[in-house]
Design a protein around this motif. Sequence first.
Motif, PDB file in Angstrom:
ATOM      1  N   PRO A  10       0.821  -1.209   0.000  1.00 12.55           N
ATOM      2  CA  PRO A  10       0.000   0.000   0.000  1.00 12.55           C
ATOM      3  C   PRO A  10       0.857   1.261   0.000  1.00 12.55           C
ATOM      4  CG  PRO A  10       0.115  -0.905   2.206  1.00 12.55           C
ATOM      5  CD  PRO A  10       0.801  -1.899   1.307  1.00 12.55           C
ATOM      6  N   THR A  11       0.312   2.316  -0.610  1.00 13.70           N
ATOM      7  CA  THR A  11       0.901   3.643  -0.490  1.00 13.70           C
ATOM      8  C   THR A  11       0.195   4.336   0.659  1.00 13.70           C
ATOM      9  OG1 THR A  11       1.348   3.718  -2.864  1.00 13.70           O
ATOM     10  CG2 THR A  11       1.341   5.817  -1.668  1.00 13.70           C
ATOM     11  N   ARG A  12       0.933   4.722   1.660  1.00 17.37           N
ATOM     12  CA  ARG A  12       0.331   5.168   2.908  1.00 17.37           C
ATOM     13  C   ARG A  12      -0.616   6.352   2.703  1.00 17.37           C
ATOM     14  NH1 ARG A  12       3.205   6.147   8.837  1.00 17.37           N
ATOM     15  NH2 ARG A  12       1.214   6.266   9.940  1.00 17.37           N
ATOM     16  N   GLY A  13      -1.867   6.149   3.076  1.00 19.03           N
ATOM     17  CA  GLY A  13      -2.859   7.207   3.047  1.00 19.03           C
ATOM     18  C   GLY A  13      -3.322   7.621   1.660  1.00 19.03           C
ATOM     19  N   ASN A  14      -2.790   6.990   0.605  1.00 21.55           N
ATOM     20  CA  ASN A  14      -3.158   7.374  -0.760  1.00 21.55           C
ATOM     21  C   ASN A  14      -4.241   6.435  -1.274  1.00 21.55           C
ATOM     22  OD1 ASN A  14      -3.312   7.994  -3.522  1.00 21.55           O
ATOM     23  ND2 ASN A  14      -1.170   8.655  -3.562  1.00 21.55           N
ATOM     24  N   ILE A  15      -5.480   6.788  -0.991  1.00 21.15           N
ATOM     25  CA  ILE A  15      -6.604   5.917  -1.299  1.00 21.15           C
ATOM     26  C   ILE A  15      -6.739   5.705  -2.797  1.00 21.15           C
ATOM     27  CG2 ILE A  15      -9.138   5.813  -1.238  1.00 21.15           C
ATOM     28  CD1 ILE A  15      -8.904   7.081   1.606  1.00 21.15           C
ATOM     29  N   ASP A  16      -6.568   6.764  -3.590  1.00 23.40           N
ATOM     30  CA  ASP A  16      -6.738   6.631  -5.040  1.00 23.40           C
ATOM     31  C   ASP A  16      -5.735   5.640  -5.629  1.00 23.40           C
ATOM     32  OD1 ASP A  16      -8.814   8.430  -4.993  1.00 23.40           O
ATOM     33  OD2 ASP A  16      -7.598  10.151  -5.614  1.00 23.40           O
ATOM     34  N   THR A  17      -4.481   5.771  -5.237  1.00 25.81           N
ATOM     35  CA  THR A  17      -3.453   4.852  -5.740  1.00 25.81           C
ATOM     36  C   THR A  17      -3.730   3.420  -5.301  1.00 25.81           C
ATOM     37  OG1 THR A  17      -1.766   6.565  -5.809  1.00 25.81           O
ATOM     38  CG2 THR A  17      -0.986   4.306  -5.658  1.00 25.81           C
ATOM     39  N   ASN A  18      -4.107   3.245  -4.047  1.00 27.20           N
ATOM     40  CA  ASN A  18      -4.374   1.901  -3.550  1.00 27.20           C
ATOM     41  C   ASN A  18      -5.592   1.284  -4.225  1.00 27.20           C
ATOM     42  OD1 ASN A  18      -2.185   2.078  -1.809  1.00 27.20           O
ATOM     43  ND2 ASN A  18      -3.413   2.900  -0.130  1.00 27.20           N
ATOM     44  N   LEU A  19      -6.603   2.090  -4.503  1.00 28.38           N
ATOM     45  CA  LEU A  19      -7.776   1.556  -5.205  1.00 28.38           C
ATOM     46  C   LEU A  19      -7.412   1.123  -6.628  1.00 28.38           C
ATOM     47  CD1 LEU A  19     -10.691   3.873  -4.027  1.00 28.38           C
ATOM     48  CD2 LEU A  19     -10.516   1.397  -3.683  1.00 28.38           C
ATOM     49  N   LEU A  20      -6.568   1.888  -7.303  1.00 27.54           N
ATOM     50  CA  LEU A  20      -6.125   1.468  -8.636  1.00 27.54           C
ATOM     51  C   LEU A  20      -5.441   0.103  -8.578  1.00 27.54           C
ATOM     52  CD1 LEU A  20      -4.749   4.840 -10.077  1.00 27.54           C
ATOM     53  CD2 LEU A  20      -6.788   3.600 -10.838  1.00 27.54           C
ATOM     54  N   ASP A  21      -4.662  -0.108  -7.525  1.00 27.07           N
ATOM     55  CA  ASP A  21      -4.016  -1.404  -7.315  1.00 27.07           C
ATOM     56  C   ASP A  21      -5.066  -2.502  -7.104  1.00 27.07           C
ATOM     57  OD1 ASP A  21      -1.589  -2.801  -7.177  1.00 27.07           O
ATOM     58  OD2 ASP A  21      -1.596  -2.768  -4.993  1.00 27.07           O
ATOM     59  N   HIS A  22      -6.109  -2.191  -6.346  1.00 30.15           N
ATOM     60  CA  HIS A  22      -7.202  -3.150  -6.145  1.00 30.15           C
ATOM     61  C   HIS A  22      -7.867  -3.504  -7.471  1.00 30.15           C
ATOM     62  CE1 HIS A  22      -6.688  -2.274  -1.918  1.00 30.15           C
ATOM     63  NE2 HIS A  22      -7.725  -2.997  -1.568  1.00 30.15           N
ATOM     64  N   TYR A  23      -8.158  -2.497  -8.281  1.00 33.70           N
ATOM     65  CA  TYR A  23      -8.831  -2.762  -9.554  1.00 33.70           C
ATOM     66  C   TYR A  23      -7.978  -3.687 -10.428  1.00 33.70           C
ATOM     67  CZ  TYR A  23     -11.220   1.610  -8.209  1.00 33.70           C
ATOM     68  OH  TYR A  23     -11.896   2.603  -7.535  1.00 33.70           O
ATOM     69  N   ARG A  24      -6.691  -3.398 -10.494  1.00 30.61           N
ATOM     70  CA  ARG A  24      -5.794  -4.199 -11.332  1.00 30.61           C
ATOM     71  C   ARG A  24      -5.752  -5.652 -10.849  1.00 30.61           C
ATOM     72  NH1 ARG A  24      -1.832  -1.129 -10.819  1.00 30.61           N
ATOM     73  NH2 ARG A  24      -0.411  -2.228  -9.434  1.00 30.61           N
ATOM     74  N   LEU A  25      -5.690  -5.839  -9.545  1.00 29.99           N
ATOM     75  CA  LEU A  25      -5.610  -7.200  -9.011  1.00 29.99           C
ATOM     76  C   LEU A  25      -6.943  -7.934  -9.126  1.00 29.99           C
ATOM     77  CD1 LEU A  25      -3.268  -6.457  -6.018  1.00 29.99           C
ATOM     78  CD2 LEU A  25      -2.803  -8.099  -7.843  1.00 29.99           C
ATOM     79  N   VAL A  26      -8.041  -7.214  -8.970  1.00 27.82           N
ATOM     80  CA  VAL A  26      -9.353  -7.843  -9.181  1.00 27.82           C
ATOM     81  C   VAL A  26      -9.457  -8.327 -10.626  1.00 27.82           C
ATOM     82  CG1 VAL A  26     -11.840  -7.436  -9.317  1.00 27.82           C
ATOM     83  CG2 VAL A  26     -10.551  -6.609  -7.339  1.00 27.82           C
ATOM     84  N   GLU A  27      -9.068  -7.484 -11.559  1.00 30.42           N
ATOM     85  CA  GLU A  27      -9.157  -7.866 -12.973  1.00 30.42           C
ATOM     86  C   GLU A  27      -8.250  -9.053 -13.284  1.00 30.42           C
ATOM     87  OE1 GLU A  27      -8.389  -4.061 -14.703  1.00 30.42           O
ATOM     88  OE2 GLU A  27     -10.484  -3.401 -14.491  1.00 30.42           O
ATOM     89  N   LEU A  28      -7.089  -9.107 -12.643  1.00 34.93           N
ATOM     90  CA  LEU A  28      -6.191 -10.248 -12.820  1.00 34.93           C
ATOM     91  C   LEU A  28      -6.819 -11.515 -12.226  1.00 34.93           C
ATOM     92  CD1 LEU A  28      -3.406 -11.186 -13.808  1.00 34.93           C
ATOM     93  CD2 LEU A  28      -2.478 -10.527 -11.580  1.00 34.93           C
ATOM     94  N   ALA A  29      -7.463 -11.364 -11.078  1.00 34.49           N
ATOM     95  CA  ALA A  29      -8.154 -12.515 -10.476  1.00 34.49           C
ATOM     96  C   ALA A  29      -9.280 -13.004 -11.378  1.00 34.49           C
ATOM     97  CB  ALA A  29      -8.703 -12.131  -9.100  1.00 34.49           C
ATOM     98  N   VAL A  30     -10.004 -12.073 -11.967  1.00 33.94           N
ATOM     99  CA  VAL A  30     -11.087 -12.439 -12.884  1.00 33.94           C
ATOM    100  C   VAL A  30     -10.540 -13.197 -14.093  1.00 33.94           C
ATOM    101  CG1 VAL A  30     -12.799 -11.481 -14.482  1.00 33.94           C
ATOM    102  CG2 VAL A  30     -12.630 -10.584 -12.155  1.00 33.94           C
TER     103      VAL A  30
END
Length: 245
Positions: A10-30
Motif C-alpha cells: 500500500p501507499t500510505r494514506g493514498n486511497i486513489d493509488t491503492n484503489l487502482l491497485d485493487h482494480y488491477r488485481l481484481v481484474e487479474l483474479a477475474v
Amino acid sequence: MILAAAQTKPTRGNIDTNLLDHYRLVELAVQNKAQLIAFPEMSITGYERENAQQLAFKKDDARLDKLKKLAVENNIVIIAGAPIQIESEMFIGEFIISPDNSVQIYTKQFLHEGEDDFFQSSFDYNPMIDIENKKISFAICADIDNPLHPENACKRETDIYIASIFFSPNGIPNAYRDLQSYAEKHKMNVLMSNFSGESWGSPSAGQSAFWNNKGELITQMNDSDSGLLIVESQNDNWSSKIIKI
C-alpha cells in the motif's frame, strides 16, 4: 472453486493509488476465473491508527462504487479493508462486496494493544457468505491471535476461513503456526492475505498462504512480491499458482 489472496504494497494514506491497485488485481483474479479475492487488513488505506478518522469509509461510500461494479460484472466477491465509521464509532473493518451488488461489513473483534485508543471492538458485524455451498467466514489480523475466533467460526460450520492481516517479519512465524493449527483442528481451509513492503512505517512480512482442511500448507508467496496467490478446489483437492506483478 477458485479463490485468490492479494499481496499488496500500500501507499500510505493514498486511497486513489491503492484503489487502482485493487482494480488491477481484481481484474487479474477475474482473468484467472477466481470467485473471490481477499485483500490484507485496511488494504485500501494501508494500516493506520492516528490518521484513521481522516481516511475512514462508510458503508455506502461512493469510493466503493468501482469495486461494486467489478464484483457485479465479473461475478466475484471482493474483500477489501479500511477504517470504517459506523454511526459515531470507528472500526477496523472490511467490506464484503458481492456480485448481487450488496455490501456487508466485517469488524475486527480482537484488537492489538494500542488499537483500542482509536477503534472499537465489535462482535455485531460478523457475516458469512456462501460459494458453491461452502460457508466462508472472516478474520482480521489480531483475531487470529485469539483461539476463540476460529473456534467460533468452526461452531458456525465454516468451510473456508479468510484472514486479512498485517503481520511483521517477527510475527509471521506465529501466524503460520496458529493458522496451520486452526486448519487442522477445526477442519477448515484457511486463506491468508498479508502486505509485502511497508505499511504504517513498519515492514510487513508478505508470505500470503493457503492451508487445506487437514492443516497442510498448499502454497505461499514470498516476503517481497506483490501479486496473487490463487487456489482451486476440485473434489476437495487443492491446486495452486502464484502470479507476480
